[in-house]
Design a protein around this motif. Sequence first.
Motif, PDB file in Angstrom:
ATOM      1  N   SER A 191       0.823  -1.207   0.000  1.00 28.25           N
ATOM      2  CA  SER A 191       0.000   0.000   0.000  1.00 28.25           C
ATOM      3  C   SER A 191       0.862   1.266   0.000  1.00 28.25           C
ATOM      4  O   SER A 191       0.394   2.332  -0.362  1.00 28.25           O
ATOM      5  N   ARG A 192       2.148   1.133   0.396  1.00 26.61           N
ATOM      6  CA  ARG A 192       3.019   2.320   0.421  1.00 26.61           C
ATOM      7  C   ARG A 192       3.875   2.399  -0.839  1.00 26.61           C
ATOM      8  O   ARG A 192       3.875   3.406  -1.531  1.00 26.61           O
TER       9      ARG A 192
ATOM     10  N   LYS B 131       5.379   9.600  -5.092  1.00 26.21           N
ATOM     11  CA  LYS B 131       6.147   8.865  -4.095  1.00 26.21           C
ATOM     12  C   LYS B 131       7.592   8.640  -4.524  1.00 26.21           C
ATOM     13  O   LYS B 131       7.880   8.486  -5.704  1.00 26.21           O
ATOM     14  N   ASP B 156       6.119  12.444  -1.490  1.00 22.36           N
ATOM     15  CA  ASP B 156       5.803  11.525  -0.390  1.00 22.36           C
ATOM     16  C   ASP B 156       7.003  10.577  -0.273  1.00 22.36           C
ATOM     17  O   ASP B 156       7.159   9.676  -1.086  1.00 22.36           O
ATOM     18  N   ILE B 158       9.268   7.694   1.218  1.00 24.78           N
ATOM     19  CA  ILE B 158       9.158   6.450   1.972  1.00 24.78           C
ATOM     20  C   ILE B 158      10.573   5.965   2.280  1.00 24.78           C
ATOM     21  O   ILE B 158      11.272   5.499   1.375  1.00 24.78           O
TER      22      ILE B 158
END
Lengths: 242, 242
Positions: A191-192, B131, B156, B158
């Motif tokens: 999901s990330r 991302k 974003d 991660i």
Amino acid sequence: MPHTSTDAPALGLIGFGAFGRLAARQLRRHFRVLAYDPAAAADEAGVAFVGLTEAASCPVVVLAVPVCRLAETVAAVAPHLRPGALVLDVGSVKEEPARLMREGLPDHVEIVATHPLFGPQSARDGLAGLKIAVCPVRGRSARRVAAFLRRAFGLDVIVTTPEDHDRDAALAQGLTHLIAGLVVRMEPLPSRITTRSFDLLMEAVGMVRHDAPEVFEAIVRANPYAAEMRRRFAALAGAVDG
Amino acid sequence: MPHTSTDAPALGLIGFGAFGRLAARQLRRHFRVLAYDPAAAADEAGVAFVGLTEAASCPVVVLAVPVCRLAETVAAVAPHLRPGALVLDVGSVKEEPARLMREGLPDHVEIVATHPLFGPQSARDGLAGLKIAVCPVRGRSARRVAAFLRRAFGLDVIVTTPEDHDRDAALAQGLTHLIAGLVVRMEPLPSRITTRSFDLLMEAVGMVRHDAPEVFEAIVRANPYAAEMRRRFAALAGAVDG
């Protein structure tokens, strides 16, 4: 909520599942909706729940039952239909339903087979711009139906034949459901760490994963062209581990 | 176009393919971009094209080459890197690139492995909200890099390990590319009789179908977890013709 005057034309809605309810909420602005469903103890503002005979006696009758129940529904409504009535179905395949209605409904009614290419999920924000396939089966009502659907709901109406519809739907809907079924079986999925294209894929999967089993059944099994689509896909996909 | 003052820090960009160009257009607002690409006779406003030695001598060096060219690129830049420089890569897998950089780059440089989870297609409307995975490999720069990427581009970020990244990417990117490849081989597909979910599926396919072969190669082959994903998918998919 829009008010329907008591002299609006009556529309009999046979079947009050997820799609029947969606249809009722849209159609009650233009018709007195008289719904019949033996299974559903349903309640919906602006919809009168009646017996089969009364629903089937309306000038317009919509058969909103699963494709696998259409044959028995045609047999049940046939004796009660009035001369000149218009009968429509809304199933995800069109060849077999068109044949069932043509053979099972009395000669004195007109028949239009339809496939709304949307459901409760995709119609959440309204019907405008959504697609519906319309297949003339008997009589000359199809053009009037198409014009009404465009004008009243802003639908993108595709007038086609049951054969052409089923051939295309086997690919469009069949492939989507097939892939969605495979993706679901690959879960859990990230999901990330995701890309925009993966997010779109998962959005597509999310739209169909909770479809009623009857919808899946109609799309994947009742469509006469789905088997060939599945065969081609399986042959290609089985080879990716190469 | 934003103006970059001549005292902005210099950034060496090794590789000027589709992603290198995208990176240059974003980074030139914050750096003097010195690009090197032996293949590309490139021209881009705000980017100076220089030799390998000059590009590799910058305080920040971004290796924007295909994963399959990373080993030779690491060997080529290594002798020219300055002590304290920061080296980053941008490949679609992270375990192997992190290992190549850790083993091949001199101890006096810091290393951060990154995977921007976007490309020219998905970044068309800007980077905000997109991302990027960031994996610390050597030194303490990863936190600073993450903060810069968030602040300067609204990305974003991660922060993860190469292993966790590759495991998730094998599913997210690998599955999307696998499915896209199959869908493309099922063409021609309908364009009129379509549902919203099918349209989303085709949008996802459209985003990756023109990806460079090197991207596909990295995602489907260089990812150590991709083979297992392919095996599972092929087993499930080969059975749909049942």
